[in-house]
Scaffold this motif. Structure first.
Motif, PDB file in Angstrom:
ATOM      1  N   ASP B  26       0.838  -1.201   0.000  1.00 52.31           N
ATOM      2  CA  ASP B  26       0.000   0.000   0.000  1.00 52.31           C
ATOM      3  C   ASP B  26       0.878   1.259   0.000  1.00 52.31           C
ATOM      4  N   SER B  27       0.373   2.290  -0.629  1.00 53.63           N
ATOM      5  CA  SER B  27       1.146   3.523  -0.680  1.00 53.63           C
ATOM      6  C   SER B  27       0.222   4.728  -0.814  1.00 53.63           C
ATOM      7  N   TYR B  28       0.784   5.907  -0.779  1.00 54.25           N
ATOM      8  CA  TYR B  28      -0.004   7.141  -0.919  1.00 54.25           C
ATOM      9  C   TYR B  28       0.636   8.028  -1.988  1.00 54.25           C
ATOM     10  N   SER B  66      -9.068   2.813  -1.728  1.00 50.87           N
ATOM     11  CA  SER B  66      -8.381   3.723  -0.807  1.00 50.87           C
ATOM     12  C   SER B  66      -8.932   3.584   0.607  1.00 50.87           C
ATOM     13  N   TYR B  67      -8.115   3.954   1.560  1.00 52.81           N
ATOM     14  CA  TYR B  67      -8.560   4.011   2.947  1.00 52.81           C
ATOM     15  C   TYR B  67      -7.757   5.094   3.668  1.00 52.81           C
ATOM     16  N   THR B  73       3.409  11.869  11.398  1.00 49.49           N
ATOM     17  CA  THR B  73       3.192  13.181  12.018  1.00 49.49           C
ATOM     18  C   THR B  73       1.814  13.270  12.674  1.00 49.49           C
ATOM     19  N   GLY B  74       0.974  12.251  12.454  1.00 52.28           N
ATOM     20  CA  GLY B  74      -0.375  12.247  13.009  1.00 52.28           C
ATOM     21  C   GLY B  74      -1.402  12.799  12.029  1.00 52.28           C
ATOM     22  N   ARG B  75      -0.902  13.245  10.885  1.00 51.89           N
ATOM     23  CA  ARG B  75      -1.785  13.817   9.875  1.00 51.89           C
ATOM     24  C   ARG B  75      -2.581  12.722   9.154  1.00 51.89           C
ATOM     25  N   LYS B  76      -3.819  13.108   8.753  1.00 53.88           N
ATOM     26  CA  LYS B  76      -4.681  12.203   7.994  1.00 53.88           C
ATOM     27  C   LYS B  76      -4.033  11.897   6.637  1.00 53.88           C
ATOM     28  N   ARG B  77      -3.993  10.640   6.253  1.00 53.17           N
ATOM     29  CA  ARG B  77      -3.360  10.311   4.969  1.00 53.17           C
ATOM     30  C   ARG B  77      -4.160   9.232   4.244  1.00 53.17           C
ATOM     31  N   LYS B  78      -4.350   9.423   2.959  1.00 50.49           N
ATOM     32  CA  LYS B  78      -5.103   8.440   2.174  1.00 50.49           C
ATOM     33  C   LYS B  78      -4.145   7.448   1.520  1.00 50.49           C
ATOM     34  N   TYR B  79      -4.366   6.173   1.820  1.00 44.84           N
ATOM     35  CA  TYR B  79      -3.531   5.116   1.251  1.00 44.84           C
ATOM     36  C   TYR B  79      -4.314   4.373   0.172  1.00 44.84           C
TER      37      TYR B  79
END
Lengths: 161, 110
Positions: B26-28, B66-67, B73-79
């Motif tokens: 998985d990646s972003y 996606s999820y 850093t605690g930031r929201k990230r879409k993978y």
């Protein structure tokens, strides 16, 4: 002093409000923006410069968003007046009406030229110019086209029922 | 020094490259761009803005899913994660690219 979080938040709001990016996908773009900034800051770049470079890398530099906003304002002012006349308070409709104004002008120009059957080339040119003007002056053309189509569908359905 | 790859080829290779990267895990968005840059030794540099419309289209085609997760850093990230349809599509594309490469090379000696 430069507040990075605030600058990012403002930029994201502008990108969404100018229909450059969908609101439901903005968090993804925000994360990407932070990633670029963090990389530059870690290699010694000043936060403000890193922010400006990152927005430019993403293809939506702040300065350009401001410029396009200026162009759209004139059209939006006309649309707001039309909205008041129509009693319509929807925030999306200025864009739709803006397109309608441009295309109505294009059609009028076409009607003037079409009298001459040999003027096909000119007709095409006018249509292309109209499309270009519509695309250049207003942001979010694709979204607007979808709404215009939905509007037309509703109109036809009302007429048929 | 090798010349940069033509825009047409960059666009055509985007989907198989994304699928290949996601096959490895998985990646972003940002990481995908960095991986492409690193693997191609800088020969292929994707514009940051070009990736997301492609990813969203691939998701619509059920090639990927996606999820939301969290960055360090605690930031929201879409993978993004590869789906079965994507795996099939990757095999198909690899085969097509191989055929094209073979065809191209067959003319090289002439």
């Amino acid at each position: 002093m430069f507040d990075l979080d605030n600058a990012v938040e403002n930029w994201c709001n502008k990108v969404v409000s100018h229909n450059i990016w969908d609101a439901d996908k903005i968090d993804e773009l925000k994360d990407h923006l932070y990633c670029i900034i963090e990389q530059d800051v870690n290699s010694g770049t000043d936060e403000k410069l890193a922010f400006e470079k990152a927005t430019s890398d993403l293809g939506y530099p702040e300065a350009e968003i401001k410029a396009s906003s200026g162009r759209a304002k004139i059209i939006q002012r006309i649309c707001r007046v039309l909205n008041k006349i129509e009693g319509n308070s929807s925030s999306d409709s200025p864009l739709v009406i803006g397109h309608a104004i441009i295309w109505a002008s294009v059609m009028l120009a076409m009607a003037l030229v079409v009298k001459d059957k040999d003027a096909n080339g000119a007709v095409l040119l006018i249509l292309l110019l109209g499309w270009f003007a519509s695309f250049t002056i207003l942001d979010g053309t694709k979204t607007s086209a979808k709404k215009e189509w939905a509007c037309l569908k509703r109109f036809v359905e009302r007429k048929l029922s | 020094m090798a010349s940069t790859i033509a825009k047409d080829l960059v666009a055509a290779s985007a989907t198989p490259l994304i699928l290949s990267i996601l096959k490895n895990g998985d990646s972003y968005g940002y990481e995908i761009i960095q991986q492409v840059k690193a693997h191609s030794n800088g020969l292929l540099e994707w514009a940051d803005g070009m990736l997301y419309p492609i990813l969203h289209r691939m998701e619509k085609n059920d090639f990927i899913e996606s999820y939301w997760g969290k960055a360090d850093t605690g930031r929201k990230r879409k993978y993004y994660t590869l789906q079965d349809e994507g795996r099939k599509e990757l095999l198909k594309m690899q085969d097509q690219w191989h055929q094209l490469y073979t065809l191209l090379m067959s003319f090289k000696g002439e």
